[in-house]
Design a protein around this motif. Structure first.
Motif, PDB file in Angstrom:
ATOM      1  N   TRP A 172      -3.076  84.050  26.403  1.00 47.35           N
ATOM      2  CA  TRP A 172      -2.457  85.256  25.839  1.00 47.35           C
ATOM      3  C   TRP A 172      -0.959  85.265  26.069  1.00 47.35           C
ATOM      4  O   TRP A 172      -0.204  85.780  25.220  1.00 47.35           O
ATOM      5  CB  TRP A 172      -3.105  86.513  26.437  1.00 47.35           C
ATOM      6  N   LYS A 173      -0.508  84.705  27.189  1.00 52.41           N
ATOM      7  CA  LYS A 173       0.927  84.681  27.463  1.00 52.41           C
ATOM      8  C   LYS A 173       1.652  83.806  26.444  1.00 52.41           C
ATOM      9  O   LYS A 173       2.720  84.172  25.933  1.00 52.41           O
ATOM     10  CB  LYS A 173       1.190  84.172  28.878  1.00 52.41           C
ATOM     11  N   SER A 174       1.094  82.652  26.151  1.00 51.46           N
ATOM     12  CA  SER A 174       1.704  81.770  25.159  1.00 51.46           C
ATOM     13  C   SER A 174       1.657  82.404  23.778  1.00 51.46           C
ATOM     14  O   SER A 174       2.611  82.287  22.991  1.00 51.46           O
ATOM     15  CB  SER A 174       0.992  80.415  25.153  1.00 51.46           C
ATOM     16  N   LEU A 175       0.558  83.088  23.476  1.00 50.06           N
ATOM     17  CA  LEU A 175       0.441  83.727  22.166  1.00 50.06           C
ATOM     18  C   LEU A 175       1.454  84.868  22.026  1.00 50.06           C
ATOM     19  O   LEU A 175       1.947  85.134  20.918  1.00 50.06           O
ATOM     20  CB  LEU A 175      -0.984  84.242  21.961  1.00 50.06           C
ATOM     21  N   CYS A 176       1.800  85.523  23.127  1.00 50.63           N
ATOM     22  CA  CYS A 176       2.849  86.548  23.082  1.00 50.63           C
ATOM     23  C   CYS A 176       4.190  85.938  22.692  1.00 50.63           C
ATOM     24  O   CYS A 176       4.985  86.565  21.970  1.00 50.63           O
ATOM     25  CB  CYS A 176       2.964  87.254  24.434  1.00 50.63           C
ATOM     26  N   ASP A 177       4.471  84.708  23.152  1.00 55.99           N
ATOM     27  CA  ASP A 177       5.704  84.036  22.740  1.00 55.99           C
ATOM     28  C   ASP A 177       5.688  83.767  21.235  1.00 55.99           C
ATOM     29  O   ASP A 177       6.721  83.925  20.557  1.00 55.99           O
ATOM     30  CB  ASP A 177       5.863  82.715  23.489  1.00 55.99           C
ATOM     31  N   VAL A 178       4.554  83.363  20.706  1.00 58.80           N
ATOM     32  CA  VAL A 178       4.440  83.143  19.261  1.00 58.80           C
ATOM     33  C   VAL A 178       4.664  84.457  18.523  1.00 58.80           C
ATOM     34  O   VAL A 178       5.387  84.514  17.516  1.00 58.80           O
ATOM     35  CB  VAL A 178       3.065  82.548  18.901  1.00 58.80           C
ATOM     36  N   ALA A 179       4.040  85.534  19.019  1.00 62.21           N
ATOM     37  CA  ALA A 179       4.217  86.844  18.391  1.00 62.21           C
ATOM     38  C   ALA A 179       5.685  87.265  18.418  1.00 62.21           C
ATOM     39  O   ALA A 179       6.198  87.843  17.447  1.00 62.21           O
ATOM     40  CB  ALA A 179       3.350  87.885  19.096  1.00 62.21           C
ATOM     41  N   ALA A 180       6.381  86.970  19.534  1.00 60.71           N
ATOM     42  CA  ALA A 180       7.807  87.318  19.640  1.00 60.71           C
ATOM     43  C   ALA A 180       8.623  86.556  18.600  1.00 60.71           C
ATOM     44  O   ALA A 180       9.556  87.117  17.999  1.00 60.71           O
ATOM     45  CB  ALA A 180       8.315  87.018  21.048  1.00 60.71           C
ATOM     46  N   ALA A 181       8.296  85.286  18.379  1.00 58.12           N
ATOM     47  CA  ALA A 181       9.016  84.497  17.382  1.00 58.12           C
ATOM     48  C   ALA A 181       8.780  85.037  15.980  1.00 58.12           C
ATOM     49  O   ALA A 181       9.718  85.166  15.176  1.00 58.12           O
ATOM     50  CB  ALA A 181       8.590  83.035  17.479  1.00 58.12           C
ATOM     51  N   LEU A 182       7.532  85.366  15.668  1.00 57.52           N
ATOM     52  CA  LEU A 182       7.227  85.905  14.343  1.00 57.52           C
ATOM     53  C   LEU A 182       7.831  87.292  14.167  1.00 57.52           C
ATOM     54  O   LEU A 182       8.241  87.663  13.057  1.00 57.52           O
ATOM     55  CB  LEU A 182       5.712  85.936  14.135  1.00 57.52           C
ATOM     56  N   GLN A 183       7.913  88.044  15.255  1.00 56.35           N
ATOM     57  CA  GLN A 183       8.560  89.353  15.183  1.00 56.35           C
ATOM     58  C   GLN A 183      10.042  89.195  14.843  1.00 56.35           C
ATOM     59  O   GLN A 183      10.600  89.953  14.039  1.00 56.35           O
ATOM     60  CB  GLN A 183       8.411  90.090  16.512  1.00 56.35           C
ATOM     61  N   ALA A 184      10.686  88.184  15.452  1.00 54.62           N
ATOM     62  CA  ALA A 184      12.097  87.929  15.155  1.00 54.62           C
ATOM     63  C   ALA A 184      12.283  87.537  13.693  1.00 54.62           C
ATOM     64  O   ALA A 184      13.247  87.962  13.041  1.00 54.62           O
ATOM     65  CB  ALA A 184      12.625  86.829  16.075  1.00 54.62           C
ATOM     66  N   ALA A 185      11.353  86.723  13.177  1.00 57.49           N
ATOM     67  CA  ALA A 185      11.427  86.343  11.761  1.00 57.49           C
ATOM     68  C   ALA A 185      11.243  87.563  10.869  1.00 57.49           C
ATOM     69  O   ALA A 185      11.945  87.726   9.857  1.00 57.49           O
ATOM     70  CB  ALA A 185      10.364  85.280  11.455  1.00 57.49           C
ATOM     71  N   LYS A 186      10.310  88.428  11.248  1.00 64.29           N
ATOM     72  CA  LYS A 186      10.061  89.640  10.463  1.00 64.29           C
ATOM     73  C   LYS A 186      11.266  90.567  10.493  1.00 64.29           C
ATOM     74  O   LYS A 186      11.674  91.127   9.460  1.00 64.29           O
ATOM     75  CB  LYS A 186       8.815  90.350  10.991  1.00 64.29           C
ATOM     76  N   ASP A 187      11.862  90.734  11.662  1.00 64.72           N
ATOM     77  CA  ASP A 187      13.025  91.608  11.798  1.00 64.72           C
ATOM     78  C   ASP A 187      14.209  91.086  10.988  1.00 64.72           C
ATOM     79  O   ASP A 187      15.088  91.863  10.582  1.00 64.72           O
ATOM     80  CB  ASP A 187      13.422  91.736  13.266  1.00 64.72           C
ATOM     81  N   ALA A 188      14.214  89.758  10.760  1.00 67.13           N
ATOM     82  CA  ALA A 188      15.306  89.156   9.983  1.00 67.13           C
ATOM     83  C   ALA A 188      15.020  89.177   8.483  1.00 67.13           C
ATOM     84  O   ALA A 188      15.828  88.662   7.704  1.00 67.13           O
ATOM     85  CB  ALA A 188      15.541  87.725  10.450  1.00 67.13           C
ATOM     86  N   GLY A 189      13.880  89.736   8.098  1.00 58.75           N
ATOM     87  CA  GLY A 189      13.599  89.897   6.679  1.00 58.75           C
ATOM     88  C   GLY A 189      12.435  89.119   6.122  1.00 58.75           C
ATOM     89  O   GLY A 189      12.076  89.289   4.946  1.00 58.75           O
ATOM     90  N   SER A 190      11.801  88.255   6.908  1.00 55.29           N
ATOM     91  CA  SER A 190      10.657  87.488   6.414  1.00 55.29           C
ATOM     92  C   SER A 190       9.427  88.379   6.333  1.00 55.29           C
ATOM     93  O   SER A 190       9.181  89.211   7.221  1.00 55.29           O
ATOM     94  CB  SER A 190      10.361  86.307   7.342  1.00 55.29           C
TER      95      SER A 190
END
Length: 352
Positions: A172-190
């Protein structure tokens, strides 16, 4: 002891024994001297096996396999699904006597084995060096579509990532890092989303860890029969492993059952975990996805995610490569025949 059987062409059989798991309180019971029950001996004599196939996993299971092998003078083919010989009874100094018994039993098992089976090439190589004998990799099997399954279809430019698997062993800790990366992509408009499917107990335990990520669209559980079709609904499939050494020693030489399923779905894999783990290394080595192998590397995950989001051709290329590898190495129909051939060769050596 659980036993399953299969009849060979000449009417004789092999015995398959399953690993047994016990609690810490039952650990020393595992080493209590074991004798084959008379009714089991009579059943095996009537069954007339040529070979014993077993994933072993405990002292009692090894004792049963060894006694049957000696009594009926037939070989054993052990199948190692993970590196339990290096991890069982290692968490408490009180278990040192059990470690000695386990190692002694394993040496006797291997002395009656014409070869061993493992879950992946990495394990076969290491076990061959460790034990000085031949090991064949026989990996997780899946039904592979004869043709490409095509791309997932979503509205507009939406790209959906999917994770299917456990959240235990700190995944779950590693998956949170993936979620953080996708959140950054989403916040940037993806237009990107992440769906997470895990056992119900894991969802209850770790759901709150993902509450802050609006990119995480769904968290739920799947029945086994639903996994195959569900995987095809995603553009990218996510695999994660823990970076903690205490977890890695259990998973280092294992290939997750999800990796062949992901590949058979024809979807690219975003893998995140140490490159010393076979699951992560396998994805990168066969070209079925992108691997990020530095702990806490959210920028690296973001870079990989952006490539997968913005390059549909790359997604198709990686997905097709994975499907081809699944067809070559994980196809259930083909691998069943190979397993039968291996067991037949073991039986032939036992009768020579």
């Amino acid at each position: 002891m659980r036993e399953d059987s299969g009849r060979s062409a000449d009417g004789r059989h092999g015995i398959a024994g399953g690993a047994v798991k016990g609690s810490a309180l039952a650990s020393f019971a595992d080493a209590v001297p074991f004798r084959l029950p008379q009714d089991l001996i009579e059943w095996v004599a009537k069954f007339d096996p040529q070979v014993i196939y077993s994933p072993l996993g405990s002292i009692r299971m090894m004792s049963a396999a060894l006694q049957l092998s000696q009594r009926f003078d037939i070989p054993i083919v052990p199948h190692f699904m993970d590196d339990w010989p290096s991890t069982v009874y290692m968490d408490d100094a009180r278990y040192f006597p059990l470690r000695r018994i386990l190692r002694n039993k394993l040496e006797k098992i291997l002395s009656r084995a014409p070869f061993g089976l493992t879950i992946c090439d990495d394990m076969s190589g290491e076990y061959g060096r460790r034990h000085g004998m031949r090991f064949e990799a026989f990996m997780n099997c899946v039904d592979v579509p004869a043709q490409s399954v095509g791309e997932a279809r979503h509205g507009g430019g939406e790209v959906v990532f999917g994770y299917v698997g456990g959240l235990h062993l700190n995944r779950w800790k590693s998956l949170c890092d993936v979620a953080a990366a996708l959140q950054a992509a989403k916040d940037a408009g993806s237009d990107v989303w992440l769906d997470i499917f895990a056992p119900e107990a894991d969802i209850r335990a770790y759901r709150s860890e993902f509450d802050g990520f609006t990119a995480v669209r769904n968290m739920g559980s799947l029945g086994y029969s639903d996994v195959r079709e569900t995987l095809r609904n995603y553009d990218v499939l996510v695999h994660v492993e823990s970076f903690l050494p205490a977890d890695s020693r259990y998973t280092r030489l294992s290939i997750s059952t999800k990796i062949p399923q992901y590949m058979a779905a024809g979807r690219p894999i975003l893998a995140y975990g140490p490159d010393t783990l076979s699951s992560i290394a396998y994805v990168a080595r066969v070209g079925a996805g992108l691997a990020v192998t530095k702990e806490g590397d959210v920028p690296g995950l973001l870079d990989g995610a952006r490539r997968l989001i913005g390059l549909p051709g790359l997604r198709t290329q990686l997905g097709e490569t994975g499907r081809n590898v699944a067809s070559e190495r994980h196809d259930a129909a083909r691998e069943r025949k190979r397993l039968m051939a291996l067991l037949a060769s073991a039986a032939a050596k036992g009768e020579a």
